[in-house]
Design a protein around this motif. Structure first.
Motif, PDB file in Angstrom:
ATOM      1  N   LEU A  18     -25.461  99.912 -37.251  1.00  0.00           N
ATOM      2  CA  LEU A  18     -24.262 100.752 -37.260  1.00  0.00           C
ATOM      3  C   LEU A  18     -24.110 101.482 -38.589  1.00  0.00           C
ATOM      4  O   LEU A  18     -23.800 102.680 -38.628  1.00  0.00           O
ATOM      5  N   VAL A  19     -24.344 100.770 -39.682  1.00  0.00           N
ATOM      6  CA  VAL A  19     -24.245 101.389 -41.006  1.00  0.00           C
ATOM      7  C   VAL A  19     -25.277 102.508 -41.150  1.00  0.00           C
ATOM      8  O   VAL A  19     -24.973 103.600 -41.651  1.00  0.00           O
ATOM      9  N   HIS A  22     -24.216 105.549 -39.191  1.00  0.00           N
ATOM     10  CA  HIS A  22     -23.109 106.213 -39.886  1.00  0.00           C
ATOM     11  C   HIS A  22     -23.616 107.024 -41.077  1.00  0.00           C
ATOM     12  O   HIS A  22     -23.253 108.200 -41.245  1.00  0.00           O
ATOM     13  N   GLU A  23     -24.449 106.410 -41.918  1.00  0.00           N
ATOM     14  CA  GLU A  23     -24.921 107.093 -43.120  1.00  0.00           C
ATOM     15  C   GLU A  23     -25.797 108.295 -42.782  1.00  0.00           C
ATOM     16  O   GLU A  23     -25.851 109.263 -43.549  1.00  0.00           O
ATOM     17  N   ASP A  27     -22.627 110.788 -34.592  1.00  0.00           N
ATOM     18  CA  ASP A  27     -21.255 110.708 -34.093  1.00  0.00           C
ATOM     19  C   ASP A  27     -20.987 109.386 -33.384  1.00  0.00           C
ATOM     20  O   ASP A  27     -19.859 108.892 -33.390  1.00  0.00           O
ATOM     21  N   ALA A  50     -17.140  99.749 -35.737  1.00  0.00           N
ATOM     22  CA  ALA A  50     -17.519 101.120 -35.384  1.00  0.00           C
ATOM     23  C   ALA A  50     -16.398 102.097 -35.733  1.00  0.00           C
ATOM     24  O   ALA A  50     -16.655 103.187 -36.264  1.00  0.00           O
ATOM     25  N   LEU A  53     -16.395 102.810 -39.372  1.00  0.00           N
ATOM     26  CA  LEU A  53     -17.499 103.690 -39.765  1.00  0.00           C
ATOM     27  C   LEU A  53     -17.392 105.083 -39.157  1.00  0.00           C
ATOM     28  O   LEU A  53     -18.229 105.949 -39.429  1.00  0.00           O
ATOM     29  N   GLY A  54     -16.392 105.300 -38.328  1.00  0.00           N
ATOM     30  CA  GLY A  54     -16.238 106.615 -37.704  1.00  0.00           C
ATOM     31  C   GLY A  54     -17.216 106.872 -36.581  1.00  0.00           C
ATOM     32  O   GLY A  54     -17.542 108.025 -36.284  1.00  0.00           O
ATOM     33  N   LEU A  55     -17.695 105.801 -35.935  1.00  0.00           N
ATOM     34  CA  LEU A  55     -18.658 105.917 -34.841  1.00  0.00           C
ATOM     35  C   LEU A  55     -17.979 105.627 -33.511  1.00  0.00           C
ATOM     36  O   LEU A  55     -17.235 104.642 -33.387  1.00  0.00           O
TER      37      LEU A  55
END
Length: 616
Positions: A18-19, A22-23, A27, A50, A53-55
């Motif tokens: 997930l990180v 995001h990096e 989306d 999530a 992280l904005g996912l």
């Protein structure tokens, strides 16, 4: 274009994946069930992570072997589905991937499959989730997207739609044109994958050899153009099963994945042209800044601890020293339009021996904008006010590509070095090609980098037998043949033996035999080619005896194709680099592939004479 990536594409724990997503700027993500099952995080915690992280969590997958079954199995399948729908509610995921049945289906009756999907849709309605039905290329009865689309149409349920996967469609040789006949509201999800064009059973091909878009041989731009014309505007996701990706650091892999979707957006825009056509397109697909045409490779940078030996070698080949740079710890050697910048290895960044190339373009800023739009990291270049401005980016293997303005025959930055001494005849004209060895984890990423950043086109890859294994080689080049980048996949274990040194630079000569003779007069000793090679050469080609004798004496190799002839010789390796001089006669376009195993064996023998039973 909304971008997503399946967690199966990346190595590491679910949180690390997930990180990384995001990096890299994605989306959303697809949650692959084994990643969830093995995670210590509760579904609610994964949902919260999530969100942090904005996912978005776009898809839960896979649900298998549902349709075409008997009543008892159907009851068990609905029970399974109910549990998964409840789990999806906890995760906040609205769409589940349903793969066509490969194991338990007893009938290919489309009416039966549709009626069972309708029951599944009724159940999913209670949980507010949707089902994206995907035709697996190896499905027992449903192995094509048009069949899956018919079943979805017969089911006629608002919770039942399609998942379109480029691999399952293109690997079977199915045309994607009929995608345009599918209503956009029946396409619930899209998964994209590229792949090398292999003659392999489709299951093994899919499970081990998928690639990110731009790294393989599928026509994904045309595929996407058909999709966009439907009016689909949902996520475009990556589902890549690849043994290499699942063993490497997830962060650079995620960046490579994101680059592939930006490239995909670009080729989609090109395929669409001025108008999306058909139904109104709702998905945006913007082209990249135009790739700048390269007028020449104006320098190659070599970083090595063997500078003294390299200086000697260049001098023997007729290169002249310009001395050190006025402010940087590098020096310049040149002959004709070939320029070598030499320096010690950079301790701050891991660099291969062929550390970089400089390209002359009309507009370096536009070239840089294209590269950075493709997530290539810009390389900072300290420079004085009087230095010629150069801008560059770093490739996945750590090498650098710099862009400078085309301003006459000699780049301005050459004046930042001294004036060369001597006036020897110029027998070397230009850089012919640059050969970059790629560690196993960078090969596919390098293909995408050079294809997308420089708009190069790949030639068919070949495999060359070497004493320590097979070397896979792929050439990317521009239309005019000014830029030729050969990528070699280093065999496993070769770094331990030190036997394979595919990092090399080849330059073109107008008279390779004259250059070989003059270099020998300066003390040059070429890579020794065995006599057996020349005996075989005489059997393969009707060469004049004087020419055969001369190339044998000078250790020059020979090849021929339908257009012309190819003469070339190699230097012995200096540290981890060697040089090649080539002469192309009458339009020869290859690289002497049949000579490569002989060269690799000769290098192996040069480096390890004790293992060959010959004196050092």
């Amino acid at each position: 274009m909304r971008t997503s990536i399946a967690t199966v594409c990346l190595s590491g724990t679910l949180d690390q994946k997930l990180v990384a997503a995001h990096e890299a700027g994605f989306d959303g993500v697809e949650i692959f069930e084994p990643d969830l099952v093995s995670s210590p995080l509760a579904p609610e915690a994964i949902r919260a992570r999530a969100d942090e992280l904005g996912l978005s969590l776009d898809l839960y997958q896979p649900f298998r072997d549902f349709e075409g079954v008997g009543p008892e199995v159907l009851d068990m399948n609905l029970r399974r589905a109910e549990a998964k729908f409840s789990l999806m509610n906890r995760l906040g995921i609205e769409t589940m991937l349903l793969c066509s049945n490969v194991a338990t289906a007893r009938s290919g009756d489309e009416q039966l499959a549709a009626s069972q999907l309708r029951l599944l849709g009724d159940l999913s309605d209670r949980f507010g989730v949707r089902i994206a039905y995907e035709a697996l290329a190896w499905g027992r009865f449903v192995d094509g997207y048009e069949t899956a689309a018919r079943i979805v149409r017969i089911a006629d349920h608002p919770r039942i739609g399609l998942c379109l996967d480029s691999f399952h469609i293109l690997s079977k040789g199915h045309s994607p044109e009929a995608i345009e006949t599918i209503p956009a509201d029946r396409i619930f999800f899209v998964q994209m994958a590229d792949a090398p064009l292999l003659n392999l059973d489709v299951l093994s091909w899919s499970r081990h050899h998928r690639l990110f878009p731009g790294e393989g041989g599928f026509d994904l731009g045309t595929f996407m153009a058909h999709l966009v014309r439907t009016g689909y505007d949902g996520p475009v996701s990556l589902e890549i099963f690849n043994d290499t990706f699942r063993q490497t650091d997830p962060r650079p892999t995620a960046v490579d994945a994101r680059r592939s979707l930006r490239w995909l957006e670009h080729v989609t825009a090109e395929a669409l042209g001025a108008s999306a056509g058909g139904r109104a397109a709702r998905m945006s697909a913007s082209a990249l800044p135009t790739a700048e045409a390269v007028s020449d490779i104006n320098y190659v940078e070599l970083r090595t601890t063997e500078l003294a030996d390299l200086r000697t070698l260049l001098g023997q080949l007729g290169f002249r020293s310009h001395g050190p740079h006025r402010s940087k710890a590098v020096e310049l050697w040149s002959q004709g339009d070939v320029r070598f910048v030499l320096g010690e290895p950079d301790t701050e960044h891991r660099q291969p021996t062929v550390a970089g190339i400089g390209l002359s373009v009309d507009d370096p800023v536009t070239a840089l904008r294209r590269a950075t739009a493709l997530f290539a990291p810009e390389v900072p270049r300290p420079q004085d006010a009087a230095d010629e401005p150069l801008v560059g980016v770093r490739a996945p293997d750590g090498s650098e590509v710099f862009f400078g303005a085309e301003r006459g025959a000699v780049p301005r930055w050459v004046s930042e070095f001294g004036v060369p001494e001597g006036h020897d005849p110029v027998l070397i004209d230009r850089v012919d090609h640059v050969n970059l060895a790629q560690p196993w984890q960078h090969f596919d990423a390098a293909v995408l980098f050079f294809r997308s950043v420089l708009d190069l086109h790949s030639e068919p890859s070949i495999e060359v037998a070497a004493p320590v294994g097979l070397v896979r080689s792929l050439v990317l080049r521009d239309t005019d043949g000014i830029v030729r980048i050969a990528l070699n996949l280093v065999p496993s274990g070769s770094s331990e033996t030190g036997a394979i040194l595919p990092q090399h630079v080849a330059f073109a000569s107008s008279d390779v035999l004259a250059l070989a003779r003059s270099a020998r007069e300066r003390g040059f000793a070429p890579l020794a080619i065995p006599a057996n090679y020349y005996d075989d050469l005489a059997a393969r080609f009707p060469l004049d005896a004087p020419l055969l004798d001369e190339i044998r004496e000078l250790n020059v190799m020979y090849d021929r194709d339908e257009s012309g002839e190819f003469l070339h010789f190699y230097t012995p390796p200096v540290g981890t680099v060697f040089l090649e001089v080539v002469e192309r006669r009458n339009g020869y376009s290859g690289y002497g592939a049949l000579n490569a195993p002989v060269r690799l064996a000769a290098q192996y023998q040069h480096l390890r004479p004790a293992d060959q039973g010959v004196p050092a």
